[in-house]
Motif scaffolding. Structure first.
Motif, PDB file in Angstrom:
ATOM      1  N   ARG A  15       0.578  -1.131   0.151  1.00 37.58           N
ATOM      2  CA  ARG A  15       0.044  -0.003   0.084  1.00 37.58           C
ATOM      3  C   ARG A  15       0.815   1.297   0.005  1.00 37.58           C
ATOM      4  O   ARG A  15       0.457   2.064  -0.601  1.00 37.58           O
ATOM      5  N   ARG A  16       1.704   1.053   0.821  1.00 41.62           N
ATOM      6  CA  ARG A  16       2.868   2.401   0.838  1.00 41.62           C
ATOM      7  C   ARG A  16       3.580   2.637  -0.595  1.00 41.62           C
ATOM      8  O   ARG A  16       3.607   3.826  -1.019  1.00 41.62           O
ATOM      9  N   ARG A  17       3.835   1.336  -1.440  1.00 40.00           N
ATOM     10  CA  ARG A  17       4.340   1.661  -2.540  1.00 40.00           C
ATOM     11  C   ARG A  17       3.369   2.095  -3.554  1.00 40.00           C
ATOM     12  O   ARG A  17       3.913   3.248  -4.413  1.00 40.00           O
ATOM     13  N   VAL A  18       2.131   1.681  -3.485  1.00 38.72           N
ATOM     14  CA  VAL A  18       1.116   2.403  -4.280  1.00 38.72           C
ATOM     15  C   VAL A  18       0.833   3.763  -4.111  1.00 38.72           C
ATOM     16  O   VAL A  18       0.562   4.609  -5.088  1.00 38.72           O
ATOM     17  N   ARG A  19       0.848   4.006  -2.905  1.00 40.81           N
ATOM     18  CA  ARG A  19       0.589   5.422  -2.563  1.00 40.81           C
ATOM     19  C   ARG A  19       1.753   6.260  -2.941  1.00 40.81           C
ATOM     20  O   ARG A  19       1.569   7.527  -3.624  1.00 40.81           O
ATOM     21  N   ARG A 175      -2.341   4.446 -19.540  1.00 39.26           N
ATOM     22  CA  ARG A 175      -2.839   3.025 -19.232  1.00 39.26           C
ATOM     23  C   ARG A 175      -2.103   2.578 -17.803  1.00 39.26           C
ATOM     24  O   ARG A 175      -2.765   2.014 -16.932  1.00 39.26           O
ATOM     25  N   LEU A 176      -0.721   2.844 -17.661  1.00 44.00           N
ATOM     26  CA  LEU A 176      -0.262   2.758 -16.373  1.00 44.00           C
ATOM     27  C   LEU A 176      -0.763   3.287 -15.302  1.00 44.00           C
ATOM     28  O   LEU A 176      -1.279   2.841 -14.336  1.00 44.00           O
ATOM     29  N   ILE A 177      -1.252   4.621 -15.397  1.00 43.03           N
ATOM     30  CA  ILE A 177      -2.121   5.595 -14.171  1.00 43.03           C
ATOM     31  C   ILE A 177      -3.321   4.810 -14.170  1.00 43.03           C
ATOM     32  O   ILE A 177      -3.735   4.570 -12.756  1.00 43.03           O
ATOM     33  N   ARG A 178      -4.249   4.426 -14.950  1.00 46.25           N
ATOM     34  CA  ARG A 178      -5.522   3.627 -14.699  1.00 46.25           C
ATOM     35  C   ARG A 178      -5.206   2.382 -14.193  1.00 46.25           C
ATOM     36  O   ARG A 178      -6.059   2.175 -13.128  1.00 46.25           O
ATOM     37  N   LEU A 179      -4.129   1.704 -14.396  1.00 46.13           N
ATOM     38  CA  LEU A 179      -3.961   0.501 -13.810  1.00 46.13           C
ATOM     39  C   LEU A 179      -3.603   0.615 -12.386  1.00 46.13           C
ATOM     40  O   LEU A 179      -4.252  -0.333 -11.460  1.00 46.13           O
ATOM     41  N   ILE A 183      -5.674  -0.665  -8.869  1.00 46.01           N
ATOM     42  CA  ILE A 183      -5.076  -1.133  -7.883  1.00 46.01           C
ATOM     43  C   ILE A 183      -5.140  -0.497  -6.556  1.00 46.01           C
ATOM     44  O   ILE A 183      -5.608  -1.094  -5.491  1.00 46.01           O
ATOM     45  N   ALA A 184      -5.035   0.736  -6.781  1.00 49.01           N
ATOM     46  CA  ALA A 184      -5.164   1.481  -5.446  1.00 49.01           C
ATOM     47  C   ALA A 184      -6.637   1.484  -4.906  1.00 49.01           C
ATOM     48  O   ALA A 184      -6.900   1.388  -3.796  1.00 49.01           O
ATOM     49  N   GLU A 191      -5.928   8.067  -2.029  1.00 51.40           N
ATOM     50  CA  GLU A 191      -5.349   8.886  -3.246  1.00 51.40           C
ATOM     51  C   GLU A 191      -6.008   8.312  -4.569  1.00 51.40           C
ATOM     52  O   GLU A 191      -5.944   9.162  -5.596  1.00 51.40           O
ATOM     53  N   SER A 192      -6.700   7.240  -4.691  1.00 49.95           N
ATOM     54  CA  SER A 192      -7.367   6.554  -5.861  1.00 49.95           C
ATOM     55  C   SER A 192      -8.554   7.499  -6.283  1.00 49.95           C
ATOM     56  O   SER A 192      -8.874   7.281  -7.471  1.00 49.95           O
TER      57      SER A 192
END
Length: 229
Positions: A15-19, A175-179, A183-184, A191-192
């Motif tokens: 979760r910290r990495r995704v944030r 596409r990466l931002i959407r992915l 996930i977030a 933040e998502s």
């Protein structure tokens, strides 16, 4: 208790990495994130594994070889008159051409003012010299224009290639931002739900950007025009 705390830390780590990824996308925008992702990221840090650097070097060597091969193909495809004009234009823009003209003009003037004993005065009033210089300037300017036209055509092709690569990079980053946002959201990260992140996840239409630039340029006041009331 020890097992629960370990599991909690294991769940919080991704979760910290995704944030961090979401915060990077929101603060820097899609373009800077694309630059960071394509520049190698951690591979640029000293002390990394040599295999990664070798792979990057192989990619660079392949790209350089491809560019040089394409340049040679374009040169072979060029017409004979275009190649001849380009060579003359390059020679006219070299210092050898300047030195050669200095020697010719100096000898011409010295012969016609009597500084060279035994040399006939074939252009006492230097009319022939002026005529020859004028004719040479006409042809040289034509050769330079032909060379510039070829360079402009090559620059246009490269600009089109850069545009296509930029559009492809923009699409990949979107596409990466959407992915990452999906996930977030699945992991329940706040933040998502950011409106700015949702805006970054939209595809950019190039024609819309060009229309907006044209409208902005048309709205700018012209130099010397009175300010709008």
């Amino acid at each position: 208790m020890i097992g629960r705390s370990a599991n909690g830390r294991a769940c919080r780590a991704p979760r910290r990495r995704v944030r961090a990824v979401l915060r990077t996308a929101r603060l820097h925008g899609a373009s800077r994130w694309c630059l960071a992702s394509r520049s190698g990221g951690a591979d640029d840090i000293p002390g990394q594994v040599e295999g990664r650097g070798a792979g990057l070097a192989r990619v660079l060597e392949r790209n350089i070889a491809s560019i040089l091969a394409r340049r040679r193909v374009d040169e072979r495809r060029a017409a004979l008159q275009d190649r001849l004009a380009e060579r003359i234009g390059r020679f006219a823009g070299s210092m050898t051409f300047v030195y050669l003209h200095l020697v010719i003009v100096a000898l011409w003037i010295a012969a016609n003012v009597g500084l060279l004993p035994g040399a006939p005065r074939f252009d006492a009033d230097f009319v022939k010299l002026a005529t020859a210089a004028s004719v040479e300037a006409i042809f040289l300017s034509t050769f330079v224009l032909v060379m510039q036209n070829r360079m402009a055509a090559v620059a246009d092709r490269r600009a089109d290639l850069d545009l296509q690569i930029s559009l492809l990079g923009e699409h990949e980053v979107t596409r990466l931002i959407r992915l990452v946002a999906a996930i977030a959201e699945r992991m329940g990260i706040e933040e998502s739900r950011s409106a700015e992140l949702e805006e970054l996840g939209r595809d950019v239409r190039p024609e819309a950007v060009l229309d907006r630039i044209e409208r902005a340029e048309g709205d700018e006041p012209r130099e010397g025009a009175p300010p709008p009331t």
